[in-house]
Design a protein around this motif. Structure first.
Motif, PDB file in Angstrom:
ATOM      1  N   VAL A  33       0.847  -1.199   0.000  1.00 51.90           N
ATOM      2  CA  VAL A  33       0.000   0.000   0.000  1.00 51.90           C
ATOM      3  C   VAL A  33       0.880   1.246   0.000  1.00 51.90           C
ATOM      4  O   VAL A  33       0.621   2.207  -0.738  1.00 51.90           O
ATOM      5  N   LYS A  37       0.994   4.034  -2.828  1.00 52.23           N
ATOM      6  CA  LYS A  37       0.787   5.463  -2.524  1.00 52.23           C
ATOM      7  C   LYS A  37       1.917   6.295  -3.108  1.00 52.23           C
ATOM      8  O   LYS A  37       1.682   7.379  -3.667  1.00 52.23           O
ATOM      9  N   GLN A  38       3.153   5.787  -2.995  1.00 49.71           N
ATOM     10  CA  GLN A  38       4.287   6.515  -3.564  1.00 49.71           C
ATOM     11  C   GLN A  38       4.169   6.604  -5.093  1.00 49.71           C
ATOM     12  O   GLN A  38       4.423   7.654  -5.680  1.00 49.71           O
ATOM     13  N   LEU A  41       1.543   9.089  -5.884  1.00 48.03           N
ATOM     14  CA  LEU A  41       2.062  10.448  -5.689  1.00 48.03           C
ATOM     15  C   LEU A  41       2.946  10.850  -6.866  1.00 48.03           C
ATOM     16  O   LEU A  41       2.821  11.955  -7.405  1.00 48.03           O
TER      17      LEU A  41
END
Length: 127
Positions: A33, A37-38, A41
């Motif tokens: 996760v 998320k990285q 981003l």
């Protein structure tokens, strides 16, 4: 009781193993996760950068279109001036041609009068 205790201990160990495996799996999922998320981003940052580049390119295109319109306007004005000058040049060339014909006629008339004058002078000298 001891058999039951051993049974419960074995069950507790099995449950502890399952718990440890589930915790390990949860840690892996948390890591996945976090990685997602990285990546999200980074993708959003790339998207924002592309958006900014797109805005900049659109601004440049608009500026170039504006310059192109100005150049076309200037070119049309220069074409009009060129046509006006061409018309004036054509008129002047016609006038020059007419003047040349007139000059030729006047030179012929002058030669004719000079010949007449020479003829008259010759006759007067003979008389």
């Amino acid at each position: 009781l001891q058999k039951e205790l051993l049974k419960y201990k074995q069950e507790a160990r099995n449950l502890q193993g399952i718990k440890d495996a589930l915790q390990q799996r949860l840690i892996q999922q948390d890591a996945s996760v976090l990685q997602l998320k990285q990546e999200l981003l980074r993708a959003n940052m790339d998207k924002e950068e592309l958006h900014n580049q797109n805005v900049d390119l659109q601004r440049k295109v608009e500026e170039r279109n504006r310059l192109l319109a100005e150049y076309k306007k200037e070119l049309c004005q220069k074409d009009r001036h060129l046509q006006q000058h061409q018309t004036k040049l054509d008129d002047m060339l016609r006038q020059l041609s007419a003047a040349s014909y007139q000059q030729v006629d006047l030179e012929r008339e002058l030669e004719h009068k000079e010949a007449l004058l020479a003829h008259c002078m010759k006759r007067e000298a003979e008389e």
